[in-house]
Design an enzyme around this catalytic site. Structure first.
Site, PDB file in Angstrom:
ATOM      1  N   SER A   1       0.867  -1.181   0.000  1.00  0.00           N
ATOM      2  CA  SER A   1       0.000   0.000   0.000  1.00  0.00           C
ATOM      3  C   SER A   1       0.904   1.231   0.000  1.00  0.00           C
ATOM      4  O   SER A   1       2.075   1.146   0.374  1.00  0.00           O
ATOM      5  CB  SER A   1      -0.939  -0.005   1.208  1.00  0.00           C
ATOM      6  OG  SER A   1      -0.227  -0.187   2.405  1.00  0.00           O
TER       7      SER A   1
ATOM      8  N   GLU B   1       1.245   5.533   0.778  1.00  0.00           N
ATOM      9  CA  GLU B   1       0.677   6.696   1.474  1.00  0.00           C
ATOM     10  C   GLU B   1       1.094   7.998   0.778  1.00  0.00           C
ATOM     11  O   GLU B   1       2.266   8.188   0.454  1.00  0.00           O
ATOM     12  CB  GLU B   1       1.158   6.699   2.930  1.00  0.00           C
ATOM     13  CG  GLU B   1       0.573   7.837   3.737  1.00  0.00           C
ATOM     14  CD  GLU B   1       0.852   7.689   5.228  1.00  0.00           C
ATOM     15  OE1 GLU B   1       0.659   6.583   5.780  1.00  0.00           O
ATOM     16  OE2 GLU B   1       1.283   8.691   5.827  1.00  0.00           O
TER      17      GLU B   1
ATOM     18  N   ASP C   1      -2.273  14.852  16.442  1.00  0.00           N
ATOM     19  CA  ASP C   1      -1.474  15.601  17.417  1.00  0.00           C
ATOM     20  C   ASP C   1      -2.060  16.994  17.582  1.00  0.00           C
ATOM     21  O   ASP C   1      -2.708  17.508  16.680  1.00  0.00           O
ATOM     22  CB  ASP C   1      -0.018  15.688  16.930  1.00  0.00           C
ATOM     23  CG  ASP C   1       0.648  14.325  16.980  1.00  0.00           C
ATOM     24  OD1 ASP C   1       0.652  13.720  18.065  1.00  0.00           O
ATOM     25  OD2 ASP C   1       1.125  13.861  15.933  1.00  0.00           O
TER      26      ASP C   1
HETATM   27  P1  FAD Z   1      -3.644   6.750  19.946  1.00  0.00           P
HETATM   28  O1  FAD Z   1      -3.482   5.332  19.581  1.00  0.00           O
HETATM   29  O2  FAD Z   1      -4.987   7.218  20.362  1.00  0.00           O
HETATM   30  O3  FAD Z   1      -2.705   7.073  21.171  1.00  0.00           O
HETATM   31  C1  FAD Z   1      -1.352   7.407  21.126  1.00  0.00           C
HETATM   32  C2  FAD Z   1      -0.822   7.456  22.550  1.00  0.00           C
HETATM   33  O4  FAD Z   1      -1.661   8.304  23.351  1.00  0.00           O
HETATM   34  C3  FAD Z   1      -0.842   6.131  23.263  1.00  0.00           C
HETATM   35  O5  FAD Z   1       0.287   5.357  22.978  1.00  0.00           O
HETATM   36  C4  FAD Z   1      -0.919   6.576  24.686  1.00  0.00           C
HETATM   37  O6  FAD Z   1       0.334   6.979  25.124  1.00  0.00           O
HETATM   38  C5  FAD Z   1      -1.805   7.777  24.630  1.00  0.00           C
HETATM   39  N1  FAD Z   1      -3.194   7.399  24.931  1.00  0.00           N
HETATM   40  C6  FAD Z   1      -4.200   7.130  24.059  1.00  0.00           C
HETATM   41  N2  FAD Z   1      -5.334   6.822  24.712  1.00  0.00           N
HETATM   42  C7  FAD Z   1      -5.049   6.903  26.019  1.00  0.00           C
HETATM   43  C8  FAD Z   1      -5.806   6.719  27.213  1.00  0.00           C
HETATM   44  N3  FAD Z   1      -7.096   6.361  27.195  1.00  0.00           N
HETATM   45  N4  FAD Z   1      -5.178   6.905  28.396  1.00  0.00           N
HETATM   46  C9  FAD Z   1      -3.877   7.241  28.449  1.00  0.00           C
HETATM   47  N5  FAD Z   1      -3.107   7.432  27.349  1.00  0.00           N
HETATM   48  C10 FAD Z   1      -3.676   7.269  26.161  1.00  0.00           C
HETATM   49  N6  FAD Z   1      -1.262  12.269  11.984  1.00  0.00           N
HETATM   50  C11 FAD Z   1      -2.066  13.168  11.339  1.00  0.00           C
HETATM   51  O7  FAD Z   1      -2.312  14.274  11.851  1.00  0.00           O
HETATM   52  N7  FAD Z   1      -2.623  12.883  10.120  1.00  0.00           N
HETATM   53  C12 FAD Z   1      -2.400  11.690   9.486  1.00  0.00           C
HETATM   54  O8  FAD Z   1      -2.904  11.458   8.402  1.00  0.00           O
HETATM   55  C13 FAD Z   1      -1.548  10.718  10.140  1.00  0.00           C
HETATM   56  N8  FAD Z   1      -1.313   9.511   9.584  1.00  0.00           N
HETATM   57  C14 FAD Z   1      -0.550   8.580  10.254  1.00  0.00           C
HETATM   58  C15 FAD Z   1      -0.371   7.303   9.684  1.00  0.00           C
HETATM   59  C16 FAD Z   1       0.396   6.333  10.339  1.00  0.00           C
HETATM   60  C17 FAD Z   1       0.556   4.967   9.718  1.00  0.00           C
HETATM   61  C18 FAD Z   1       1.024   6.656  11.595  1.00  0.00           C
HETATM   62  C19 FAD Z   1       1.895   5.633  12.277  1.00  0.00           C
HETATM   63  C20 FAD Z   1       0.843   7.908  12.163  1.00  0.00           C
HETATM   64  C21 FAD Z   1       0.049   8.884  11.510  1.00  0.00           C
HETATM   65  N9  FAD Z   1      -0.196  10.157  12.073  1.00  0.00           N
HETATM   66  C22 FAD Z   1      -0.991  11.063  11.418  1.00  0.00           C
HETATM   67  C23 FAD Z   1       0.442  10.535  13.360  1.00  0.00           C
HETATM   68  C24 FAD Z   1      -0.463  10.263  14.598  1.00  0.00           C
HETATM   69  O9  FAD Z   1      -1.595  11.080  14.554  1.00  0.00           O
HETATM   70  C25 FAD Z   1       0.401  10.541  15.825  1.00  0.00           C
HETATM   71  O10 FAD Z   1       1.432   9.615  15.940  1.00  0.00           O
HETATM   72  C26 FAD Z   1      -0.346  10.706  17.160  1.00  0.00           C
HETATM   73  O11 FAD Z   1       0.571  11.204  18.129  1.00  0.00           O
HETATM   74  C27 FAD Z   1      -0.918   9.436  17.758  1.00  0.00           C
HETATM   75  O12 FAD Z   1      -1.940   8.949  17.027  1.00  0.00           O
HETATM   76  P2  FAD Z   1      -2.522   7.448  17.341  1.00  0.00           P
HETATM   77  O13 FAD Z   1      -3.632   7.245  16.411  1.00  0.00           O
HETATM   78  O14 FAD Z   1      -1.429   6.487  17.381  1.00  0.00           O
HETATM   79  O15 FAD Z   1      -3.073   7.717  18.819  1.00  0.00           O
END
Ligand code: FAD
Length: 298
Positions: A22, A24, A116
């Site tokens: 895939s 991106e 973020d």
């Molecule tokens: P989550 O999985 O919700 O959480 C990340 C961290 O937050 C956890 O490890 C934990 O430490 C903490 N956390 C979450 N829930 C809880 C809870 N209930 N209690 C305590 N701590 C908690 N960013 C963009 O803006 N746009 C994009 O298109 C984008 N695409 C991405 C694609 C990929 C493949 C990857 C790997 C990242 C991408 N990102 C993108 C970046 C991403 O948004 C950031 O890395 C962000 O900091 C975390 O997102 P997540 O979905 O992993 O968060």
């Protein structure tokens, strides 16, 4: 693994029906960037990717452009598209509206993320008071709206805000338990980090594919900056390989190709069959890597 066995695992795509790739992309900002975007999509589409995903800008800043791109990828390029979506700065209703928008244009795949804060990656994330709290919550919300194929993020070096490994893997498990179909990893440059991460996840009962996110190094300076911002480390040997090449683009490109080739073939030898490429909207290096994986255009 001995050399011949290693080579045998690098069979052609015809012999590897399980191999999935895939790509991106990010939504282009200008007309010139958009031209390049479609040129790259045109070159990569014949490789039959599982999907081409389009990122979602910080704070939903690219909402319209992401939607326009995924719609056109699906209709004009004839490739399945996946739309990234984050929880940042929006209510549940607003995000649900975006999801319905994807549904309306035939997009059935979502990469569900927390995102973020607009102030920057290092700042604490404060959810919108009426919004989705994190990616796990978003996955559950998407599932309520339709039967989407959902990917979520995973971090071979741990998410920078996870206090420890247990919390990090627990968080990934919540996303999967809420309905995600696969995890795609953040970029990483040490395959051992990825392999150890997969082991931790399997031990925790996570059985879905954990697809390595491969970042070809088009510009070492640029990628080092991205890596620092997202908590991915750059090993010393990698710094040394690119040392002194800022003004030597030809050697830089050759080293970049060699580094990425080494990374994907090593993973292939470890039995990895799915790869997600961060293209930065460019096609050349990724086209070459796909060929190494035995995937050629029709
Ligand atoms: P989550 O999985 O919700 O959480 C990340 C961290 O937050 C956890 O490890 C934990 O430490 C903490 N956390 C979450 N829930 C809880 C809870 N209930 N209690 C305590 N701590 C908690 N960013 C963009 O803006 N746009 C994009 O298109 C984008 N695409 C991405 C694609 C990929 C493949 C990857 C790997 C990242 C991408 N990102 C993108 C970046 C991403 O948004 C950031 O890395 C962000 O900091 C975390 O997102 P997540 O979905 O992993 O968060």
């Amino acid at each position: 693994m001995i050399a011949d066995e290693s080579r045998a695992s690098r069979q052609t795509a015809d012999q590897r029906p399980d191999l999935q790739i895939s790509f991106e992309f990010f939504p282009p900002k200008t007309d010139a960037m958009e031209e390049k975007f479609w040129e790259s999509i045109g070159k990569l589409a014949p490789l039959k990717p599982r999907f081409v995903s389009v990122t979602y800008g910080a704070g939903g800043s690219t909402r319209e452009r992401t939607l326009r791109m995924v719609r056109r990828i699906t209709t004009d390029a004839g490739v399945p598209a996946a739309a990234h979506l984050t929880c940042v700065g929006a209510t549940r209703d607003e995000i649900n509206e975006v999801i319905r928008g994807f549904q309306d244009v035939g997009v059935k795949r979502i990469v569900a993320l927390r995102g973020d804060p607009p102030e920057g990656v290092g700042q604490p994330f404060v959810p919108h008071p009426e919004g989705y709290q994190n990616a796990a919550d978003l996955v559950a919300g998407i599932k309520k709206l339709g039967d989407f194929d959902i990917s979520v993020a995973a971090y071979p070096e741990k998410h920078p805000q996870s206090p420890n490994w247990e919390a990090d893997i627990d968080n990934l498990k919540r996303k999967i338990d809420n309905g995600a179909d696969r995890a795609i990893t953040q970029m990483f440059f040490r395959n051992s980090d990825y392999l150890r991460f997969v082991e931790r996840a399997r031990k925790a009962g996570i059985t879905v594919p954990i697809v390595p996110g491969i970042q070809p190094i088009h510009s070492f300076k640029q990628i080092s900056g991205f890596a620092a911002r997202c908590g991915a480390s750059i090993p010393v040997w990698l710094i040394e390989r690119f040392e002194g090449l800022n003004d030597d683009p030809e050697t830089h490109a050759l080293v970049a190709a060699a580094v990425a080739a080494e990374q994907v073939t090593e993973l292939l030898d470890e039995g990895v069959t799915e790869f997600h490429f961060y293209t930065l909207n460019r096609s050349n290096l990724v086209l070459a890597l796909a060929r190494l994986l035995g995937r050629r255009p029709d």
